[in-house]
Design a protein around this motif. Structure first.
Motif, short mmCIF file in Angstrom:
data_model
loop_
_atom_site.label_atom_id
_atom_site.label_comp_id
_atom_site.label_asym_id
_atom_site.label_seq_id
_atom_site.Cartn_x
_atom_site.Cartn_y
_atom_site.Cartn_z
N CYS A 89 2.66 9.19 -7.05
CA CYS A 89 2.22 8.70 -5.73
C CYS A 89 2.42 9.72 -4.62
CB CYS A 89 2.98 7.42 -5.36
SG CYS A 89 2.60 6.01 -6.41
N ARG A 90 3.16 10.78 -4.91
CA ARG A 90 3.51 11.74 -3.86
C ARG A 90 3.12 13.18 -4.20
NH1 ARG A 90 6.97 7.66 -4.32
NH2 ARG A 90 7.94 6.73 -2.46
N PRO A 229 -2.38 11.81 -10.70
CA PRO A 229 -2.06 11.50 -9.31
C PRO A 229 -2.65 10.15 -8.90
CG PRO A 229 -2.83 13.76 -9.51
CD PRO A 229 -3.06 13.10 -10.84
N GLN A 233 -2.19 8.02 -2.21
CA GLN A 233 -1.05 8.93 -2.10
C GLN A 233 -0.17 8.56 -0.90
OE1 GLN A 233 -0.23 12.19 -3.93
NE2 GLN A 233 -1.16 10.80 -5.41
#
Length: 482
Positions: A89-90, A229, A233
């Motif tokens: 998420c990052r 990913p 985000q």
């Protein structure tokens, strides 16, 4: 007195991640409150509040007999799922942040080492050699001690945010801790270089370690991250205020920005409180508190039955009560932001000027030429910093510089007591012309060095101005330790 809400949340988040990642497992004891205070370098109230939140969420149990123990029971598979989800998420923000570390922090960390007392170096060395302390916790204390020696609360709030978002979670992965902390601990080597006063080698080691962390993160995403990913985000975010709920401060900055840009020129009246409340989507009482703050710093004057009027620069200092705690706190925000920008502007400017295209370079030239035409030579550095907040090559730098640049508006009460006329032609104008020349020659290094020279000069001026309005040197120790 309430515990620091920001620190409480940071510590809670770091410990929660360490439990989810498996640093602390079911039945493990967390550090005692005294030990945690030593690790995080904060008060017992902040640690106790963080532990109480973890207990409330069901992560730990707290008892006088056995202390603080992990209550939740995660399998190895669940720990790995938390790791994968967190970094999925990052990804964009973490890679960007890791590459921003060197330009944003290398000078500050290097200077922090130089300012560390022999006693502090001894304490750091002793802590590193204590067995059984996780590498992430060693890093937390190390960063607290090194940056803390600069006595800059604004910078420390930024360091805490980076710790929570990037360094503590990344160092909580077993493989990462082993790679970034080999047998020859780089922190011990840096301490040794401090004792030898080998500042040149120390600077190289600081930059090398930060680059190594970025390389290890890249490797993690190439070989260790299993999940693609996430579409949604999570961005890196930072607020310079101690409490993110201080809406009035943000509104003051917005309205001061409107004044500086000429939306509300000198002598003009602001819209009514009711109209402003509707425009800003806040309550009328919030607007009234905001206007009270603007009156307090001397930017405006509210006249019963008429409205709130923008005051001319020559009246600002006269209408500002520099003894007010609110004013003094905001002026500290101003000078601490100024120092934080000064510590990083050379590196940020160099990578930015080297990366911009011809169109953006022309925009830089246009801004500087406009300042020269208007004879606002003293604003040269600030004009460049504003542009850096838009065009720096990394989003993290743009985020941080935007926040720090906005904080500079708290220096508004000092505007009318600047005494720089005698140096306009001898320092400011030559700086402006040199920056323009560097842009013409595509000399990023020369541009960056001159910008840093300008900002260091500004720090000296600020120190004098603060002395004029009654700030003691002990209140702003960071100004004498740059």
């Amino acid at each position: 007195m309430e515990p620091n809400i920001e620190l409480q949340q940071v510590i809670y988040s770091i410990l929660k991640i360490q439990i989810q990642f498996g640093v602390y497992q079911h039945g493990d004891r967390l550090p005692t409150i005294k030990e945690a205070c030593r690790i995080f370098q904060v008060s017992t109230r902040s640690i106790r509040a963080a532990y109480q939140n973890l207990q409330k969420e069901g992560f730990i149990t707290i008892s006088q007999k056995v202390g603080v123990k992990v209550k939740v029971q995660y399998s190895t598979t669940e720990n790995e799922r938390y790791v994968q989800s967190f970094f999925s998420c990052r990804k964009d923000a973490l890679i960007d942040l890791s590459r921003s570390m060197q330009p944003l922090f290398s000078k500050a960390q290097w200077l922090g080492f130089q300012n560390a007392s022999p006693e502090l170096l001894d304490n750091m060395e002793q802590f590193i050699q204590i067995k059984g302390i996780h590498p992430s916790n060693r890093m937390i204390q190390h960063l607290q001690q090194v940056y803390g020696s600069l006595h800059n609360d604004m910078l420390m709030r930024l360091v805490w945010q980076v710790l929570m978002f990037y360094q503590a979670p990344f160092m909580s992965i077993k493989e990462t801790a082993e790679i970034t902390h080999p047998k020859e601990n780089p922190l011990l080597r840096m301490i040794g270089l401090c004792r030898e006063k080998n500042w040149m080698q120390l600077q190289e080691d600081v930059e090398t370690f930060q680059a190594q962390m970025a390389t290890v993160l890249d490797g993690f995403y190439e070989t260790r991250a299993c999940l693609p990913p996430a579409e949604q985000q999570i961005d890196f975010y930072w607020s310079g205020y101690r409490k993110t709920s201080q809406k009035c401060y943000s509104l003051v900055i917005e309205l001061l920005t409107d004044v500086v840009r000429g939306t509300y020129p000198v002598g003009a009246f602001l819209p009514s409180a009711e109209k402003l409340a509707k425009e800003k989507n806040v309550s009328v009482s919030t607007i009234r508190r905001t206007l009270s703050m603007l009156n307090c710093i001397g930017a405006m004057k509210s006249i019963n039955g008429i409205g709130t009027q923008v005051l001319p620069p020559e009246q600002i200092a006269q209408c500002c009560d520099f003894t007010q705690p609110f004013i003094r706190s905001r002026l500290l925000d101003y000078v601490q932001s100024l120092q934080t920008l000064t510590l990083s502007c050379k590196e940020v400017a160099q990578i930015t000027i080297a990366s911009i295209n011809r169109t953006t370079a022309e925009l830089f030239k246009k801004r500087l030429c406009a300042l020269r035409y208007l004879q606002h030579y003293e604003l040269t550095g600030y004009g460049v910093l504003d542009l850096l907040s838009y065009f720096a090559p990394y989003k993290t730098i743009r985020t941080v510089y935007t926040e720090l640049f906005q904080q500079l508006l708290w220096g508004y009460p000092l505007k009318s007591i600047h005494k720089k006329q005698d140096v306009m032609e001898t320092f400011y104008l030559p700086c402006l012309n040199y920056l323009l020349d560097c842009l013409g020659r595509c000399d990023a290094a020369g541009f960056a060095a001159k910008l840093e020279e300008f900002m260091l000069y500004e720090l000296d001026n600020v120190a004098e101005l603060l002395n004029e309005v009654g700030f003691k040197e002990s209140e702003t120790p960071f100004l004498s330790k740059r």
